[in-house]
Motif scaffolding. Structure first.
Motif, PDB file in Angstrom:
ATOM      1  N   HIS A  69     -26.497  99.222  26.259  1.00  0.00           N
ATOM      2  CA  HIS A  69     -27.953  99.550  27.216  1.00  0.00           C
ATOM      3  C   HIS A  69     -29.267  99.917  27.094  1.00  0.00           C
ATOM      4  O   HIS A  69     -28.936 101.338  26.222  1.00  0.00           O
ATOM      5  CB  HIS A  69     -26.998 100.379  28.641  1.00  0.00           C
ATOM      6  CG  HIS A  69     -27.942 100.246  29.721  1.00  0.00           C
ATOM      7  ND1 HIS A  69     -28.594  99.789  30.588  1.00  0.00           N
ATOM      8  CD2 HIS A  69     -28.621 101.475  30.334  1.00  0.00           C
ATOM      9  CE1 HIS A  69     -29.975 100.345  31.415  1.00  0.00           C
ATOM     10  NE2 HIS A  69     -29.621 101.713  31.064  1.00  0.00           N
ATOM     11  N   GLY A  87     -28.919  92.690  26.178  1.00  0.00           N
ATOM     12  CA  GLY A  87     -28.608  93.409  26.858  1.00  0.00           C
ATOM     13  C   GLY A  87     -30.004  93.821  27.932  1.00  0.00           C
ATOM     14  O   GLY A  87     -29.596  94.573  29.110  1.00  0.00           O
ATOM     15  N   ASP A  89     -31.940  94.005  31.782  1.00  0.00           N
ATOM     16  CA  ASP A  89     -31.258  94.072  32.911  1.00  0.00           C
ATOM     17  C   ASP A  89     -32.404  94.139  33.667  1.00  0.00           C
ATOM     18  O   ASP A  89     -32.056  94.421  35.051  1.00  0.00           O
ATOM     19  CB  ASP A  89     -30.073  94.521  32.638  1.00  0.00           C
ATOM     20  CG  ASP A  89     -30.191  96.355  32.215  1.00  0.00           C
ATOM     21  OD1 ASP A  89     -31.661  96.617  31.666  1.00  0.00           O
ATOM     22  OD2 ASP A  89     -29.570  96.766  32.395  1.00  0.00           O
ATOM     23  N   SER A  90     -33.537  94.320  32.843  1.00  0.00           N
ATOM     24  CA  SER A  90     -34.080  95.146  34.292  1.00  0.00           C
ATOM     25  C   SER A  90     -35.885  94.172  34.249  1.00  0.00           C
ATOM     26  O   SER A  90     -36.018  93.845  32.800  1.00  0.00           O
ATOM     27  CB  SER A  90     -34.311  96.128  34.009  1.00  0.00           C
ATOM     28  OG  SER A  90     -34.965  97.193  33.777  1.00  0.00           O
ATOM     29  N   LEU A 112     -30.863  87.769  28.696  1.00  0.00           N
ATOM     30  CA  LEU A 112     -30.817  88.258  30.078  1.00  0.00           C
ATOM     31  C   LEU A 112     -28.955  88.622  30.262  1.00  0.00           C
ATOM     32  O   LEU A 112     -28.601  87.689  30.129  1.00  0.00           O
ATOM     33  CB  LEU A 112     -31.879  87.042  31.090  1.00  0.00           C
ATOM     34  CG  LEU A 112     -32.533  87.024  31.059  1.00  0.00           C
ATOM     35  CD1 LEU A 112     -33.616  86.125  32.141  1.00  0.00           C
ATOM     36  CD2 LEU A 112     -33.622  88.296  30.823  1.00  0.00           C
ATOM     37  N   GLN A 113     -29.232  89.716  30.679  1.00  0.00           N
ATOM     38  CA  GLN A 113     -27.843  90.261  31.363  1.00  0.00           C
ATOM     39  C   GLN A 113     -27.202  90.226  32.799  1.00  0.00           C
ATOM     40  O   GLN A 113     -28.076  90.098  33.399  1.00  0.00           O
ATOM     41  CB  GLN A 113     -27.441  91.544  31.034  1.00  0.00           C
ATOM     42  CG  GLN A 113     -25.831  92.125  31.377  1.00  0.00           C
ATOM     43  CD  GLN A 113     -25.602  93.228  30.484  1.00  0.00           C
ATOM     44  OE1 GLN A 113     -26.337  93.856  30.167  1.00  0.00           O
ATOM     45  NE2 GLN A 113     -24.501  94.184  30.417  1.00  0.00           N
ATOM     46  N   HIS A 115     -24.934  89.959  35.425  1.00  0.00           N
ATOM     47  CA  HIS A 115     -23.938  90.139  35.731  1.00  0.00           C
ATOM     48  C   HIS A 115     -23.220  89.586  36.961  1.00  0.00           C
ATOM     49  O   HIS A 115     -23.910  88.946  38.036  1.00  0.00           O
ATOM     50  CB  HIS A 115     -24.881  92.122  36.835  1.00  0.00           C
ATOM     51  CG  HIS A 115     -23.704  92.607  37.751  1.00  0.00           C
ATOM     52  ND1 HIS A 115     -23.702  92.236  39.252  1.00  0.00           N
ATOM     53  CD2 HIS A 115     -22.722  93.693  37.452  1.00  0.00           C
ATOM     54  CE1 HIS A 115     -22.714  92.804  39.541  1.00  0.00           C
ATOM     55  NE2 HIS A 115     -22.034  94.040  38.384  1.00  0.00           N
ATOM     56  N   THR A 121     -19.034  96.488  35.199  1.00  0.00           N
ATOM     57  CA  THR A 121     -20.454  97.053  34.077  1.00  0.00           C
ATOM     58  C   THR A 121     -21.075  96.969  35.682  1.00  0.00           C
ATOM     59  O   THR A 121     -21.370  96.152  36.741  1.00  0.00           O
ATOM     60  CB  THR A 121     -21.105  96.365  33.048  1.00  0.00           C
ATOM     61  OG1 THR A 121     -22.509  96.934  33.199  1.00  0.00           O
ATOM     62  CG2 THR A 121     -21.184  94.987  33.543  1.00  0.00           C
ATOM     63  N   PHE A 123     -25.199  96.940  35.021  1.00  0.00           N
ATOM     64  CA  PHE A 123     -26.237  96.211  34.595  1.00  0.00           C
ATOM     65  C   PHE A 123     -26.406  94.596  34.142  1.00  0.00           C
ATOM     66  O   PHE A 123     -24.960  94.089  34.983  1.00  0.00           O
ATOM     67  CB  PHE A 123     -25.993  97.115  32.806  1.00  0.00           C
ATOM     68  CG  PHE A 123     -25.729  98.237  33.039  1.00  0.00           C
ATOM     69  CD1 PHE A 123     -26.933  99.392  33.426  1.00  0.00           C
ATOM     70  CD2 PHE A 123     -24.954  99.012  32.168  1.00  0.00           C
ATOM     71  CE1 PHE A 123     -27.246 100.338  33.596  1.00  0.00           C
ATOM     72  CE2 PHE A 123     -25.095 100.185  31.879  1.00  0.00           C
ATOM     73  CZ  PHE A 123     -26.116 100.459  32.709  1.00  0.00           C
ATOM     74  N   GLY A 124     -27.307  94.554  34.872  1.00  0.00           N
ATOM     75  CA  GLY A 124     -27.477  92.935  34.574  1.00  0.00           C
ATOM     76  C   GLY A 124     -27.978  92.388  35.303  1.00  0.00           C
ATOM     77  O   GLY A 124     -28.014  93.007  36.912  1.00  0.00           O
ATOM     78  N   PHE A 125     -28.579  91.704  35.596  1.00  0.00           N
ATOM     79  CA  PHE A 125     -28.909  90.298  36.900  1.00  0.00           C
ATOM     80  C   PHE A 125     -27.879  89.467  37.252  1.00  0.00           C
ATOM     81  O   PHE A 125     -27.506  88.941  36.789  1.00  0.00           O
ATOM     82  CB  PHE A 125     -30.197  89.817  36.655  1.00  0.00           C
ATOM     83  CG  PHE A 125     -31.699  90.493  35.877  1.00  0.00           C
ATOM     84  CD1 PHE A 125     -32.601  90.788  36.179  1.00  0.00           C
ATOM     85  CD2 PHE A 125     -31.414  89.899  34.087  1.00  0.00           C
ATOM     86  CE1 PHE A 125     -33.567  91.319  35.738  1.00  0.00           C
ATOM     87  CE2 PHE A 125     -32.593  90.539  34.137  1.00  0.00           C
ATOM     88  CZ  PHE A 125     -33.527  91.197  34.498  1.00  0.00           C
TER      89      PHE A 125
END
Ligand SMILES: *Cc1c(COP(=O)(O)O)cnc(C)c1O
Length: 215
Positions: A69, A87, A89-90, A112-113, A115, A121, A123-125
């Motif tokens: 992360h 990862g 994630d934003s 792109l992570q 989710h 987790t 984290f992620g889109f």
């Protein structure tokens, strides 16, 4: 433990389109050097400080993958040399990577992570966020970032059906965007399933280097 045998054991089972990333977090530079000497070029690390401490002791030819992360305020430390950031994630992080890549006069490859709902987790889109990000035009504006695919993790569970179903979901989201063909999924415990479900990069630590000791 014979490191070379561990690598050959895994590589012999992999289809040629799947790349093996050796996850060397917590492992000493001597072991990384040994793996490099036996032919491994791609290594993954999770912690910025640890990665930066190791880099100067190891061959320049190594391709470093950042798989942890990543906090925006730490991008500047890895931007000069990182090969691929897994990862992302934003949008804030993407913009910071773009800024630091420009400062270093290079383009940084990113994944792109994704989710998925059942995953542990945070984290992620999610699927919809990926869709709006890609249609927003933001990625075209960030000229120093190149998205080459996606990354995802399955839940930490023994349940093989659940893991397979999560990898299927990741693949299903990723395959909506053939312009971003890479899919980083699969670790020591679940990489065979991941490869069966369409992974193009597996991130393997303990199976290669032995279990980690965080003391
Ligand atoms: C540590 C880590 C790995 C490797 O895990 P192993 O189970 O040791 O193979 C892979 N991916 C990520 C994101 C990790 O943090």
């Amino acid at each position: 433990m014979n490191l070379k045998d561990n690598f050959n054991q895994i590589k012999s089972q992999l289809p040629s389109h799947v790349k093996l990333i050796a996850v060397s977090k917590t492992k000493p530079v001597e072991l990384i050097q040994e793996a490099f000497d036996s032919g491994q070029m791609e290594f993954g690390e999770n912690y910025v400080q640890e990665l930066c401490d190791k880099v100067s002791f190891l061959p320049l030819e190594i391709r470093w993958h950042f798989i942890g992360h990543l906090q925006s305020n730490k991008v500047k430390y890895i931007a000069p040399f990182v090969s691929l950031i897994h990862g992302v994630d934003s949008i804030k992080l993407l913009k910071e990577i773009n800024k630091q890549a420009e400062k270093n006069n290079r383009i940084i490859d990113c994944l792109l992570q994704i989710h998925i709902a059942s995953e542990e987790t945070k984290f992620g889109f999610n699927k919809n966020e990926i869709s709006s990000l890609i249609s927003s035009g933001i990625l075209q504006e960030l000229k120093y970032v190149r998205i080459i695919g996606f990354m995802g993790m399955a839940s930490n569970t023994e349940n093989k059906d659940q893991i397979r179903s999560e990898f299927k979901q990741l693949k299903s989201v990723a395959s909506e965007y053939p312009q971003f063909p890479e899919l980083s999924m699969g670790m020591s415990s679940d990489y065979t399933l991941a490869v069966e479900e369409g992974s193009t990069m597996i991130r393997i630590g303990s199976l290669l280097f032995g279990s980690r000791n965080y003391s």
